[in-house]
Design a protein around this motif. Structure first.
Motif, PDB file in Angstrom:
ATOM      1  N   GLY A 173       8.162  -2.301   0.306  1.00  0.00           N
ATOM      2  CA  GLY A 173       8.123  -0.921   0.440  1.00  0.00           C
ATOM      3  C   GLY A 173       7.144  -0.190  -0.884  1.00  0.00           C
ATOM      4  O   GLY A 173       7.447  -0.701  -1.874  1.00  0.00           O
ATOM      5  N   LEU A 174       6.395   0.647  -0.541  1.00  0.00           N
ATOM      6  CA  LEU A 174       5.539   1.325  -1.466  1.00  0.00           C
ATOM      7  C   LEU A 174       5.633   2.911  -1.387  1.00  0.00           C
ATOM      8  O   LEU A 174       5.303   3.225  -0.254  1.00  0.00           O
ATOM      9  CB  LEU A 174       4.222   0.991  -1.678  1.00  0.00           C
ATOM     10  CG  LEU A 174       4.176  -0.672  -2.031  1.00  0.00           C
ATOM     11  CD1 LEU A 174       2.496  -1.259  -1.781  1.00  0.00           C
ATOM     12  CD2 LEU A 174       4.361  -1.027  -3.505  1.00  0.00           C
ATOM     13  N   ILE A 175       5.778   3.660  -2.366  1.00  0.00           N
ATOM     14  CA  ILE A 175       5.459   5.092  -2.132  1.00  0.00           C
ATOM     15  C   ILE A 175       4.801   5.245  -3.495  1.00  0.00           C
ATOM     16  O   ILE A 175       4.687   4.970  -4.494  1.00  0.00           O
ATOM     17  CB  ILE A 175       6.753   5.758  -2.325  1.00  0.00           C
ATOM     18  CG1 ILE A 175       7.581   5.783  -3.412  1.00  0.00           C
ATOM     19  CG2 ILE A 175       7.485   5.605  -0.966  1.00  0.00           C
ATOM     20  CD1 ILE A 175       8.691   6.735  -3.585  1.00  0.00           C
ATOM     21  N   SER A 176       3.787   6.544  -3.314  1.00  0.00           N
ATOM     22  CA  SER A 176       2.992   7.362  -4.390  1.00  0.00           C
ATOM     23  C   SER A 176       3.148   8.752  -4.242  1.00  0.00           C
ATOM     24  O   SER A 176       2.250   9.392  -3.463  1.00  0.00           O
ATOM     25  CB  SER A 176       1.712   6.613  -4.081  1.00  0.00           C
ATOM     26  OG  SER A 176       0.473   7.172  -4.960  1.00  0.00           O
ATOM     27  N   PRO A 177       4.079   9.085  -4.622  1.00  0.00           N
ATOM     28  CA  PRO A 177       4.350  10.576  -4.435  1.00  0.00           C
ATOM     29  C   PRO A 177       3.125  11.349  -5.459  1.00  0.00           C
ATOM     30  O   PRO A 177       2.493  10.790  -6.358  1.00  0.00           O
ATOM     31  CB  PRO A 177       5.708  10.843  -5.319  1.00  0.00           C
ATOM     32  CG  PRO A 177       6.104   9.300  -5.219  1.00  0.00           C
ATOM     33  CD  PRO A 177       5.522   8.550  -5.402  1.00  0.00           C
ATOM     34  N   PRO A 178       3.013  12.652  -5.369  1.00  0.00           N
ATOM     35  CA  PRO A 178       2.050  13.679  -6.086  1.00  0.00           C
ATOM     36  C   PRO A 178       2.403  13.749  -7.293  1.00  0.00           C
ATOM     37  O   PRO A 178       1.459  14.365  -8.239  1.00  0.00           O
ATOM     38  CB  PRO A 178       2.077  14.827  -5.229  1.00  0.00           C
ATOM     39  CG  PRO A 178       3.305  14.837  -4.443  1.00  0.00           C
ATOM     40  CD  PRO A 178       3.770  13.498  -3.946  1.00  0.00           C
ATOM     41  N   THR A 179       3.569  13.427  -7.827  1.00  0.00           N
ATOM     42  CA  THR A 179       3.956  13.681  -9.186  1.00  0.00           C
ATOM     43  C   THR A 179       4.746  12.625  -9.781  1.00  0.00           C
ATOM     44  O   THR A 179       5.485  11.670  -8.867  1.00  0.00           O
ATOM     45  CB  THR A 179       4.949  14.838  -9.416  1.00  0.00           C
ATOM     46  OG1 THR A 179       6.285  14.800  -8.686  1.00  0.00           O
ATOM     47  CG2 THR A 179       4.305  16.360  -9.046  1.00  0.00           C
ATOM     48  N   GLY A 180       4.902  12.247 -11.052  1.00  0.00           N
ATOM     49  CA  GLY A 180       5.626  11.177 -11.628  1.00  0.00           C
ATOM     50  C   GLY A 180       4.732   9.728 -11.542  1.00  0.00           C
ATOM     51  O   GLY A 180       3.587   9.793 -11.728  1.00  0.00           O
ATOM     52  N   PRO A 181       5.383   8.852 -11.803  1.00  0.00           N
ATOM     53  CA  PRO A 181       4.626   7.493 -11.765  1.00  0.00           C
ATOM     54  C   PRO A 181       3.715   7.370 -10.495  1.00  0.00           C
ATOM     55  O   PRO A 181       4.132   7.850  -9.262  1.00  0.00           O
ATOM     56  CB  PRO A 181       5.650   6.545 -11.752  1.00  0.00           C
ATOM     57  CG  PRO A 181       7.008   7.068 -11.944  1.00  0.00           C
ATOM     58  CD  PRO A 181       7.084   8.573 -11.471  1.00  0.00           C
ATOM     59  N   GLN A 182       2.595   6.959 -10.554  1.00  0.00           N
ATOM     60  CA  GLN A 182       1.668   6.790  -9.434  1.00  0.00           C
ATOM     61  C   GLN A 182       1.982   5.908  -8.337  1.00  0.00           C
ATOM     62  O   GLN A 182       1.802   6.109  -7.196  1.00  0.00           O
ATOM     63  CB  GLN A 182       0.286   6.308 -10.126  1.00  0.00           C
ATOM     64  CG  GLN A 182      -0.899   6.630  -9.313  1.00  0.00           C
ATOM     65  CD  GLN A 182      -2.179   6.983 -10.074  1.00  0.00           C
ATOM     66  OE1 GLN A 182      -2.109   7.100 -11.294  1.00  0.00           O
ATOM     67  NE2 GLN A 182      -3.202   7.322  -9.168  1.00  0.00           N
ATOM     68  N   LEU A 183       3.026   5.078  -8.739  1.00  0.00           N
ATOM     69  CA  LEU A 183       3.508   3.935  -7.700  1.00  0.00           C
ATOM     70  C   LEU A 183       4.844   3.664  -8.017  1.00  0.00           C
ATOM     71  O   LEU A 183       5.290   3.656  -9.196  1.00  0.00           O
ATOM     72  CB  LEU A 183       2.486   2.825  -7.667  1.00  0.00           C
ATOM     73  CG  LEU A 183       2.936   1.596  -6.784  1.00  0.00           C
ATOM     74  CD1 LEU A 183       2.640   2.197  -5.182  1.00  0.00           C
ATOM     75  CD2 LEU A 183       2.113   0.477  -7.184  1.00  0.00           C
ATOM     76  N   LEU A 184       5.745   3.598  -6.952  1.00  0.00           N
ATOM     77  CA  LEU A 184       7.003   2.968  -7.042  1.00  0.00           C
ATOM     78  C   LEU A 184       7.249   1.821  -6.003  1.00  0.00           C
ATOM     79  O   LEU A 184       6.669   2.077  -4.693  1.00  0.00           O
ATOM     80  CB  LEU A 184       7.962   4.152  -6.885  1.00  0.00           C
ATOM     81  CG  LEU A 184       7.948   5.027  -7.855  1.00  0.00           C
ATOM     82  CD1 LEU A 184       7.234   6.461  -7.372  1.00  0.00           C
ATOM     83  CD2 LEU A 184       9.574   5.624  -8.351  1.00  0.00           C
ATOM     84  N   SER A 185       7.924   0.760  -6.356  1.00  0.00           N
ATOM     85  CA  SER A 185       7.784  -0.485  -5.314  1.00  0.00           C
ATOM     86  C   SER A 185       9.191  -0.799  -4.846  1.00  0.00           C
ATOM     87  O   SER A 185      10.123  -0.566  -5.812  1.00  0.00           O
ATOM     88  CB  SER A 185       7.031  -1.585  -5.792  1.00  0.00           C
ATOM     89  OG  SER A 185       7.730  -1.933  -7.300  1.00  0.00           O
ATOM     90  N   ALA A 186       9.410  -1.192  -4.028  1.00  0.00           N
ATOM     91  CA  ALA A 186      10.615  -1.861  -3.235  1.00  0.00           C
ATOM     92  C   ALA A 186      10.381  -3.264  -3.119  1.00  0.00           C
ATOM     93  O   ALA A 186       9.323  -3.767  -2.360  1.00  0.00           O
ATOM     94  CB  ALA A 186      11.283  -1.205  -2.142  1.00  0.00           C
ATOM     95  N   VAL A 187      11.200  -4.199  -3.911  1.00  0.00           N
ATOM     96  CA  VAL A 187      10.656  -5.510  -4.074  1.00  0.00           C
ATOM     97  C   VAL A 187      11.692  -6.630  -3.572  1.00  0.00           C
ATOM     98  O   VAL A 187      12.875  -6.214  -3.787  1.00  0.00           O
ATOM     99  CB  VAL A 187       9.892  -5.938  -5.452  1.00  0.00           C
ATOM    100  CG1 VAL A 187       9.303  -7.375  -5.441  1.00  0.00           C
ATOM    101  CG2 VAL A 187       8.981  -5.064  -5.556  1.00  0.00           C
ATOM    102  N   GLY A 188      11.541  -7.708  -3.196  1.00  0.00           N
ATOM    103  CA  GLY A 188      12.572  -8.610  -2.725  1.00  0.00           C
ATOM    104  C   GLY A 188      12.999  -9.191  -3.891  1.00  0.00           C
ATOM    105  O   GLY A 188      12.088  -9.802  -4.778  1.00  0.00           O
ATOM    106  N   ASP A 189      14.249  -9.600  -4.157  1.00  0.00           N
ATOM    107  CA  ASP A 189      14.623 -10.736  -5.255  1.00  0.00           C
ATOM    108  C   ASP A 189      14.631  -9.974  -6.343  1.00  0.00           C
ATOM    109  O   ASP A 189      15.565 -10.457  -7.349  1.00  0.00           O
ATOM    110  CB  ASP A 189      13.901 -12.064  -5.228  1.00  0.00           C
ATOM    111  CG  ASP A 189      14.261 -12.904  -3.921  1.00  0.00           C
ATOM    112  OD1 ASP A 189      15.336 -12.418  -3.251  1.00  0.00           O
ATOM    113  OD2 ASP A 189      13.267 -13.773  -3.612  1.00  0.00           O
ATOM    114  N   VAL A 190      13.909  -9.062  -6.618  1.00  0.00           N
ATOM    115  CA  VAL A 190      13.849  -8.647  -8.157  1.00  0.00           C
ATOM    116  C   VAL A 190      13.898  -6.968  -8.190  1.00  0.00           C
ATOM    117  O   VAL A 190      13.962  -6.429  -9.221  1.00  0.00           O
ATOM    118  CB  VAL A 190      12.379  -9.055  -8.925  1.00  0.00           C
ATOM    119  CG1 VAL A 190      12.442 -10.455  -9.079  1.00  0.00           C
ATOM    120  CG2 VAL A 190      11.242  -8.692  -8.298  1.00  0.00           C
ATOM    121  N   GLY A 191      14.197  -6.586  -7.136  1.00  0.00           N
ATOM    122  CA  GLY A 191      14.664  -5.047  -7.181  1.00  0.00           C
ATOM    123  C   GLY A 191      13.735  -4.100  -6.923  1.00  0.00           C
ATOM    124  O   GLY A 191      13.514  -3.687  -5.645  1.00  0.00           O
ATOM    125  N   GLY A 192      12.750  -3.848  -7.815  1.00  0.00           N
ATOM    126  CA  GLY A 192      11.704  -2.779  -7.474  1.00  0.00           C
ATOM    127  C   GLY A 192      11.491  -2.039  -8.702  1.00  0.00           C
ATOM    128  O   GLY A 192      12.375  -2.024  -9.853  1.00  0.00           O
TER     129      GLY A 192
END
Length: 737
Positions: free
Chosen positions: A429-448
């Motif tokens: 999973g990936l999101i790029s909200p209009p504020t905060g970090p440019q990208l946040l990731s949901a990742v297998g095995d290592v969390g996100g």
């Protein structure tokens, strides 16, 4: 007239398709993120080495310790090529590289394997199909080629172009890890093929070859003295707990060293041994470094120092607690020294300095798991030109260093994460909200991760709670610092829903979630007060104000795609099969709309116009659909077949319609596409150098702040981001069907 009218009905113009020069770069994690089962140094050319991964392709070592990926060209039709099951270098020409590729040997991958051959160090490849499957991501992950699945030993005499089965080889391997499960029910097959270069003169074929076969409690090592014309069991070999993993020749000593385990790995194994075979005397010696209660693991990675005869190293394959272990001997295994030892329980003497500066988050992950040294350690090598330089692969990263000889003097080395450039994560999973970090990731095995920088590795993964795998993440449309993410471990005592109110800087468990429920997909309402959760096995559930989650009975119990409206807090959307559902009471109940998603049988993803309620896009197995009236009616986007992940991003012009990004099939071609005009025209963004593997397994996310920027999360090669770098040129227009 009738003929002309009928013909007119059959002519359907596709939306204009253009291609744009896109600059693709890697979002840096810097620490690998997955299993590295094989590393090979060239014995011909100093500094040349390659690392193979189970799902992330092949990499080549650079002079600055970083790595360059070599298989990024693999697209949807070649996604299985990212599973690299075997790797070999030509001993006389370091530019010649051979790999056996294929992801699974079971039904998960319908494709047979291939041998990929390169004569220019991996810059270009020629593919030679095999008649059977190859499994880089199967249990027991390991020119002669030892195959899996009972397919035996194969030989090529024309640089891999054609292969002939060695029909007189005595055994194809009988070991099966677990017959009750499709993933583990296949025969592991052959474990290693090792050539003894001292058996032949330069320029002639090697006569003596050793082959390790996945047999337990019976003969498992075979050899030939005549280049494969005849084969025999190596005499006197151990036959108890003796599934071989690595066989390495020490040419100056005339010895074959072998690591054994009672299971195939890379996860299991409770006992094993290390043996050395004197080739001339035909005698075996057990040189296992520990015994009794200290021997609770098998052995995997094995290395010899070609510059220092008698210096060998071996890795415990599955020492799950308190840490992995590596042993070193300078006298051919007569005595050993460990990388750590007990001082006085629970205090450990760690004979190394720990350096994860290239990927600081690894330190958090390893410390939480109590294993700095690592796990699943099948790859272990010493640079044949530099006794100080060593590398080993784990289930998380590549470690190593440049001061190895200090092991023998001060018994204290620098253990450093050296996986920069290897990006092997499966992104969910990936999101790029209009504020905060440019990208946040949901990742297998290592969390996100929160990616405050796209070019610098994160300092920490999401934690408190720390989920091993994060299946999904979402942001609140009118309160974009509010986030939700979920975990996948139903057996954990930790609740598998976590909330943040500060853009992912800190998190707290959602106490409305019950333990024992996990996985699936998640959406958070526009104001951030409602969480809708399509769980893996407990149906769709909803919670407001962190109260207890309750079942949403008006939606199907499985196969549901969900999303929140980003403007109206009470509104959520769902899709299943060809039905589209809307909730206007904060997700408590959903009503199916009369308009359908055509002939779809699976709804894959939903995305919304973040500025307008009711403007929704749905990707399905049978096409792409768009509604501007909350599903009262749908427009079918002509030209698309199966589409998977979909996202909106910043508009091209201020106040304009958001860009729409899709991973899907357009005019029968799987690719990454963008539209800036509500689907009237489309631009293809992927290219010959960036295939992104399996389209159906990838996720896409448009940047909400930068027009044209798109993030692609892959199933094995981490995250890429693309920016348009040139003008568009028309490639397809008005194709008729």
């Amino acid at each position: 007239m009738l003929g002309r009218s009928l013909l007119g009905l059959l002519l359907t113009a596709l939306p204009l398709l253009t291609s744009a020069a896109t600059s693709w770069k890697q979002v840096k994690l810097g620490g690998g993120g997955g299993f590295v089962p094989g590393i090979v140094f060239s014995t011909k050319t100093k500094g040349v080495a390659y690392a193979r991964t189970d799902i992330g392709g092949l990499y080549k070592l650079n002079s600055d310790d970083s790595w360059t990926p070599l298989l990024d060209w693999a697209g949807n039709d070649k996604w299985h090529n990212w599973g690299v099951d075997a790797l070999a270098l030509d001993p006389t020409n370091s530019n010649k590289v051979y790999i056996a590729v294929g992801m699974y040997t079971n039904s998960w991958d319908p494709n047979n394997g291939s041998i990929l051959a390169s004569s220019d160090g991996g810059s270009t490849w020629t593919e030679y199909p095999l008649s059977f499957k190859v499994g880089g991501n199967m249990p027991g992950r390991t020119l002669f080629f030892g195959a899996r699945s009972g397919n035996g030993l194969w030989k090529s005499t024309n640089s891999g172009a054609t292969w002939t089965k060695v029909t007189n080889f005595p055994s194809t391997g009988t070991y099966v890890q677990d017959a009750s499960n499709e993933y583990t029910a296949d025969k592991v097959g052959l474990a290693f093929v090792t050539f003894d270069a001292s058996s032949s003169s330069s320029g002639s074929a090697t006569k003596r070859i050793f082959v390790g076969v996945a047999n337990v409690n019976t003969t498992s090592i075979y050899y030939t003295e005549d280049g494969g014309s005849t084969w025999a069991a190596v005499p006197g070999q151990p036959t108890t707990n003796n599934l071989p993993h690595k066989g390495v020749i020490s040419p100056s000593e005339g010895l074959l060293y072998v690591t054994f385990n009672n299971n195939a790995g890379p996860y299991d194994g409770t006992i094993g041994s290390i043996q050395k075979y004197n080739i001339a005397a035909k005698t075996w010696t057990d040189i296992t470094p520990v015994s009794g209660s200290d021997l609770y693991f098998g052995f995997g990675g094995l290395a010899v120092d070609l510059q220092k005869p008698g210096t060998i190293m071996v890795a415990a394959l599955n020492s799950w607690w308190p840490d992995g272990q590596i042993f070193r001997s300078t006298n051919s295994g007569a005595s050993w020294s460990p990388l750590w030892s007990w001082a006085s329980y629970p205090t450990m003497n760690r004979y190394y300095k720990y350096d994860v500066s290239l990927a600081p988050w690894i330190g958090v992950t390893a410390t939480d798991d109590t294993k700095q040294i690592g796990w699943m350690m099948e790859a272990l090598v010493i640079d044949p030109f530099d006794s100080n330089h060593w590398l080993y692969g784990t289930g998380l990263t590549i470690y190593g260093g440049h001061d190895l000889l200090q092991w023998d003097t001060t018994h204290n080395i620098t253990l450093k994460s050296l996986a920069d450039g290897i990006e092997e994560t499966a992104v969910l999973g990936l999101i790029s909200p209009p504020t905060g970090p440019q990208l946040l990731s949901a990742v297998g095995d290592v969390g996100g991760f929160s990616h405050s920088s796209l070019t610098t590795a994160p300092s920490t993964p999401f934690n408190t709670p720390l989920y091993g795998t994060t299946p999904d993440i979402d942001w609140a449309g009118q309160a974009p610092t509010n986030l939700v993410r979920i975990g996948s471990d139903a057996s954990s005592t930790s609740r598998q829903v976590a909330l943040s109110t500060n853009s992912g800087a800190t998190w707290n468990e959602d106490y409305g979630a019950a333990t024992g429920i996990a996985g699936g997909k998640v959406a958070i309402s526009a104001a951030g007060d409602v969480v809708l959760w399509a769980t893996s096995s407990n149906g769709v559930m909803v919670s407001r104000y962190t109260n207890a989650f309750t079942a949403v009975s008006s939606l199907p119990s499985s196969g549901v795609a969900i999303a929140s409206d980003k403007v109206t807090d009470s509104t959520f959307y769902a899709a299943s099969g060809n039905k589209f559902y809307v909730s206007t009471d904060f997700g408590v109940t959903f009503a199916a709309k009369s308009a359908t998603l055509g002939s779809s049988s699976t709804a894959n993803d939903i995305t919304v116009n973040v500025k307008v309620t009711g403007d929704v896009w749905v990707s399905t197995d049978a096409g792409l659909y768009h509604t501007t009236n909350s599903g009262t009616s749908f427009t079918t986007i002509t030209g698309f077949g199966a589409t998977w992940s979909i996202s909106t991003g910043a508009p091209k012009t201020t106040g304009g319609y958001p860009s729409v990004f899709v991973i899907g099939t357009y005019n029968s071609v799987v690719g990454v596409y963008r539209s800036d005009d509500q689907g009237s025209t489309w631009t293809r963004l992927d290219d010959a150098a960036h295939g992104f593997g399996s389209g159906s397994a990838n996720v896409i996310c448009g940047d909400q702040r930068t027009w044209g920027r798109v993030y692609v999360g892959t199933n094995g090669r981490g995250i890429f981001y693309g920016d348009e770098s040139g003008s568009s040129t028309s490639t397809v227009s008005h194709i008729f069907t």
